[in-house]
Write an enzyme that holds these catalytic residues in place. Structure first.
Site, short mmCIF file in Angstrom:
data_model
loop_
_atom_site.label_atom_id
_atom_site.label_comp_id
_atom_site.label_asym_id
_atom_site.label_seq_id
_atom_site.Cartn_x
_atom_site.Cartn_y
_atom_site.Cartn_z
N CYS A 82 0.83 -1.21 0.00
CA CYS A 82 0.00 0.00 0.00
C CYS A 82 0.87 1.27 0.00
O CYS A 82 1.57 1.55 0.98
CB CYS A 82 -0.91 -0.04 1.23
SG CYS A 82 -1.81 1.48 1.55
N CYS A 85 -0.08 3.85 2.72
CA CYS A 85 0.36 3.34 4.03
C CYS A 85 1.83 3.68 4.27
O CYS A 85 2.21 4.10 5.36
CB CYS A 85 0.17 1.82 4.12
SG CYS A 85 -1.54 1.27 3.97
#
Length: 161
Positions: A82, A85
């Site tokens: 991600c 993230c």
């Protein structure tokens, strides 16, 4: 008949090459095992269970222990693939360091702890959950909003004092 023979010879060469590569790999693997035994080397976990002041949660039992902490806590559901993230991770780590001892912080990789992610019904990453000192979920949001993360941690800290 001549084409079939050439095809067979080509396949045989490919099979011989493949067998040679597999044999070399097996020999290297065997040599590595011997080296490990001779030196007493023991492989370590690639990822530590704590990241400074951030706890890594990998099991439902660890999750239950974390959420039953007498301190307010923040959980960060993430994934290694991600991009957002990875962008918000340094901010989360800095917040954990700045609030150490007052607020507990945890990181949960949804691929490594799918049971925890399923229990908390995580649908997207990053997702943050904020728990009070009584273990009750007070707030949650998804997305890499650094300002919202900082503001919500500050509010959680004020409510705990």
């Amino acid at each position: 008949p001549g084409d079939r023979l050439r095809l067979f010879e080509g396949i045989a060469r490919d099979v011989d090459d493949l067998c040679l590569r597999e044999t070399n790999f097996a020999m290297a693997l065997s040599a590595g095992r011997t080296l490990f035994r001779a030196t007493g080397f023991k492989p370590q976990l690639l990822q530590p269970r704590t990241f400074g002041t951030v706890k890594a949660i990998e099991t439902v039992e660890e999750w239950e222990a974390f959420t039953s902490s007498p301190k307010p806590s923040v959980s960060y559901f993430t994934a290694s693939w991600c991009g957002p993230c990875r962008a918000v991770a340094p901010v989360y780590k800095d917040l954990a360091a700045a609030n150490a001892g007052v607020v507990e912080f945890a990181k949960i990789d949804v691929d490594e702890a799918p049971d925890v992610a399923a229990e908390m019904e995580i649908r997207s990453v990053p997702t943050f959950h904020f728990f009070g000192a009584d273990g009750k979920l007070l707030h949650q949001f998804s997305g890499a909003d650094k300002a919202q993360l900082e503001a919500t941690v500050a509010q959680l800290k004020l409510e705990s004092e």
